[in-house]
Design an enzyme around this catalytic site. Sequence first.
Site, mmCIF file in Angstrom:
data_model
loop_
_atom_site.group_PDB
_atom_site.id
_atom_site.type_symbol
_atom_site.label_atom_id
_atom_site.label_comp_id
_atom_site.label_asym_id
_atom_site.label_seq_id
_atom_site.Cartn_x
_atom_site.Cartn_y
_atom_site.Cartn_z
ATOM 1 N N GLY A 74 0.827 -1.206 0.000
ATOM 2 C CA GLY A 74 0.000 0.000 0.000
ATOM 3 C C GLY A 74 0.858 1.250 0.000
ATOM 4 O O GLY A 74 1.968 1.277 -0.542
ATOM 5 N N GLY A 123 20.615 14.051 -31.260
ATOM 6 C CA GLY A 123 20.140 14.582 -29.979
ATOM 7 C C GLY A 123 20.746 13.827 -28.810
ATOM 8 O O GLY A 123 20.953 14.391 -27.735
ATOM 9 N N ALA A 124 21.033 12.550 -29.030
ATOM 10 C CA ALA A 124 21.600 11.754 -27.937
ATOM 11 C C ALA A 124 23.025 12.218 -27.626
ATOM 12 O O ALA A 124 23.469 12.167 -26.479
ATOM 13 C CB ALA A 124 21.571 10.279 -28.294
HETATM 14 C C1 HXC Z 1 -1.993 -4.661 12.650
HETATM 15 C C2 HXC Z 1 -0.749 -6.420 11.916
HETATM 16 C C3 HXC Z 1 -0.679 -5.862 10.631
HETATM 17 C C4 HXC Z 1 -1.323 -4.625 10.416
HETATM 18 C C5 HXC Z 1 0.403 -7.698 10.619
HETATM 19 N N1 HXC Z 1 -0.068 -7.545 11.838
HETATM 20 N N2 HXC Z 1 0.034 -6.687 9.837
HETATM 21 N N3 HXC Z 1 -1.386 -5.814 12.923
HETATM 22 N N4 HXC Z 1 -1.966 -4.065 11.457
HETATM 23 N N5 HXC Z 1 -1.290 -4.028 9.228
HETATM 24 C C6 HXC Z 1 0.111 -8.422 12.974
HETATM 25 C C7 HXC Z 1 -0.728 -9.684 12.896
HETATM 26 O O1 HXC Z 1 -2.016 -9.434 13.387
HETATM 27 C C8 HXC Z 1 0.053 -10.593 13.813
HETATM 28 O O2 HXC Z 1 -0.205 -10.203 15.136
HETATM 29 C C9 HXC Z 1 1.486 -10.226 13.536
HETATM 30 O O3 HXC Z 1 1.438 -8.917 12.979
HETATM 31 C C10 HXC Z 1 2.166 -11.118 12.519
HETATM 32 O O4 HXC Z 1 1.351 -11.174 11.364
HETATM 33 P P1 HXC Z 1 0.962 -12.530 10.627
HETATM 34 O O5 HXC Z 1 -0.222 -12.258 9.794
HETATM 35 O O6 HXC Z 1 0.881 -13.633 11.626
HETATM 36 O O7 HXC Z 1 2.241 -12.749 9.736
HETATM 37 P P2 HXC Z 1 2.332 -13.483 8.333
HETATM 38 O O8 HXC Z 1 1.514 -14.722 8.342
HETATM 39 O O9 HXC Z 1 3.801 -13.612 8.077
HETATM 40 O O10 HXC Z 1 1.702 -12.481 7.281
HETATM 41 C C11 HXC Z 1 2.309 -11.256 6.990
HETATM 42 C C12 HXC Z 1 1.342 -10.313 6.209
HETATM 43 C C13 HXC Z 1 -0.011 -10.248 6.972
HETATM 44 C C14 HXC Z 1 1.137 -10.890 4.817
HETATM 45 C C15 HXC Z 1 2.022 -8.984 6.089
HETATM 46 O O11 HXC Z 1 0.262 -9.954 8.343
HETATM 47 C C16 HXC Z 1 -0.914 -9.208 6.424
HETATM 48 O O12 HXC Z 1 -1.592 -9.436 5.420
HETATM 49 N N6 HXC Z 1 -1.003 -8.076 7.128
HETATM 50 C C17 HXC Z 1 -1.873 -6.999 6.733
HETATM 51 C C18 HXC Z 1 -1.320 -6.295 5.540
HETATM 52 C C19 HXC Z 1 -2.152 -5.086 5.175
HETATM 53 O O13 HXC Z 1 -3.194 -5.229 4.523
HETATM 54 N N7 HXC Z 1 -1.737 -3.914 5.685
HETATM 55 C C20 HXC Z 1 -2.436 -2.697 5.512
HETATM 56 C C21 HXC Z 1 -1.942 -2.187 4.162
HETATM 57 S S1 HXC Z 1 -2.636 -0.677 3.769
HETATM 58 P P3 HXC Z 1 -0.146 -11.174 16.387
HETATM 59 O O14 HXC Z 1 -0.628 -10.355 17.531
HETATM 60 O O15 HXC Z 1 -1.015 -12.316 16.038
HETATM 61 O O16 HXC Z 1 1.313 -11.560 16.510
HETATM 62 C C22 HXC Z 1 -1.512 0.360 4.277
HETATM 63 C C23 HXC Z 1 -1.877 1.749 3.986
HETATM 64 C C24 HXC Z 1 -0.700 2.629 4.187
HETATM 65 O O17 HXC Z 1 -0.516 0.053 4.798
HETATM 66 C C25 HXC Z 1 -1.001 3.928 3.554
HETATM 67 C C26 HXC Z 1 0.114 4.867 3.753
HETATM 68 C C27 HXC Z 1 -0.140 6.135 3.004
#
Ligand code: HXC
Length: 523
Positions: free
Chosen positions: A178, A413-414
């Site tokens: 993102g 030009g290059a």
């Molecule tokens: C809160 C999060 C998190 C998030 C991971 N965790 N991402 N907590 N917000 N965005 C937490 C999980 O709940 C988990 O907590 C721990 O981190 C480890 O994550 P897992 O899912 O167990 O790890 P894994 O299986 O390796 O998967 C990794 C992952 C997945 C693919 C990154 O965690 C995931 O899909 N996360 C969400 C990604 C996402 O959609 N992010 C938002 C993007 S939008 P516990 O407590 O169980 O250990 C964005 C906008 C930004 O970022 C804009 C900026 C301008």
Amino acid sequence: MSDDLQKATTQGKINDFQKKSLSLKLMGGEKQIAKQHELKKLTARERLDLFFDKDTFQEVQLFVEHRSGLFGLDIKEIPADGVVTGFGKVNGRVVFIAAQDFTSSGGSLGEMHAKKIWKVMDMAIAARKPFVALNDSGGARIQEGVPSLEGYGGIFYRNTLASGYIPQITAIMGPTAGGAVYSPALADWVFMVKGSSYMYITGPDVVKAVIGEEVTHDELGGAVAHASKSGVCHVAVDSDADCIEKIKQLLSYLPDSCHSPLPLSDGKDNAERICTELDTIIPDKSNRAYDMKKIIKSLADNGEMFELQEAWAQNIIVAFVRIMGKPVGVIANNPRFAAGVLNVDASDKASRFIRFCDAFNIPLLTLTDVPGYMPGTHQEWAGIIRHGAKLLHAYSEATVPKITVITRKAYGGAYIGMCSKQLGADYVMAWPTAEIAVMGAEGACNIVYRNEIAKASDPEAKRQELAVAYEEKFNNPYFAASLGIIDEIIVPGETRRRIIALLDALKDKAESRISKKHNNIPL
Ligand code: HXC
């Protein structure tokens, strides 16, 4: 209170503090650390141990906690709020850092996590020292909502304030999705670890749902994809340890800030070294390729170059070298790929590199062997006019010492675009093998002598005859030298010595320009 009692109380408080610190420093705990290691990833602290000189890391704001009570966060502890921040020394030089730790709630970025990053970025700007970010995060902390987005906004703002002021390097060492991709994109250099990192605006699930395309994380946004297809990644590395090592290597070429002197290397090469191998490097036939990287290495101290974006827009090379211990930015056409032609990606790659070097006072060395701009609808519709203009703009606005060596082709030009005299080159040299002309002889004759060729009894023979005459006049360095458009024709083996003399002569170059707010580079 007696002295003894007071001592015991103080010691107790110190013990408490040390216990708390140790517990926080364990971040997500043993289970999460083991999971991280299974994925062949190091924790943030292990990465910092590799990065900084022994015992120099000073942690900043270890005790910061999130303050959200939403969606269960009221009872959730997130040690160090998922990011280790601070500063330390890398080969004796101060560098500021923010290292996200996936073991601590997925390194997710909430309000306070972001504020820790803001703090070290602000310190780096105030201290005028490089800022490095090691990213390993699930992105915006979903439970916290909009304060997370605010957090990213504040980082982007600081990335922009710091741009051109202090070097900024980001390493992607895990997920980056993102809007989180934009801090790396705003930094100067992006490193990615092959196999364990990825970055994209929308992941494979969204891609499938929206456009029906099936793609893996790695195909979509892995290190290889970004190093070879998008150009987002400047250096793709094999492991976390390799990543840290390569960042250190890059830092060794960069000053602390735009106001700091260039770092000098001790391991100087011989100033009098003649590069005889260059005297025979250009093939007899003008359309044959040769290895431009060999030329760069011959000219560099100890044959060392640090190449960036090596697998993307390979028709142009951008690299740092040292010449007599001092960093120099090299931009060189690469005849091995598409004859070294300029296209959209090559223009972007070179322009951004030139602007970085200029911002940080790193002299530019341009090695020219360019047949022209890439023709065709693909390039025209991709905006070669707009992108090619970046190169003209970047070279023209650069005020650092600019030295150009034309090894072979410099057409149309290059020719202008590759730091010719009128773009402000301080000194242009050509090898005797140089061909400096508006276009190739055959193409030129086809236009200028179209009627004569058509009327000739043997049009092909006539074309050849006219082409030879054109070549004799223009496809060599002598016509350009006679007009002072190039300054000197040199024996290739002498090139390093000339460059050393020129860099020395130009070391106090100070060029001031018309006062204004800022340029408007074509984007
Ligand atoms: C809160 C999060 C998190 C998030 C991971 N965790 N991402 N907590 N917000 N965005 C937490 C999980 O709940 C988990 O907590 C721990 O981190 C480890 O994550 P897992 O899912 O167990 O790890 P894994 O299986 O390796 O998967 C990794 C992952 C997945 C693919 C990154 O965690 C995931 O899909 N996360 C969400 C990604 C996402 O959609 N992010 C938002 C993007 S939008 P516990 O407590 O169980 O250990 C964005 C906008 C930004 O970022 C804009 C900026 C301008």
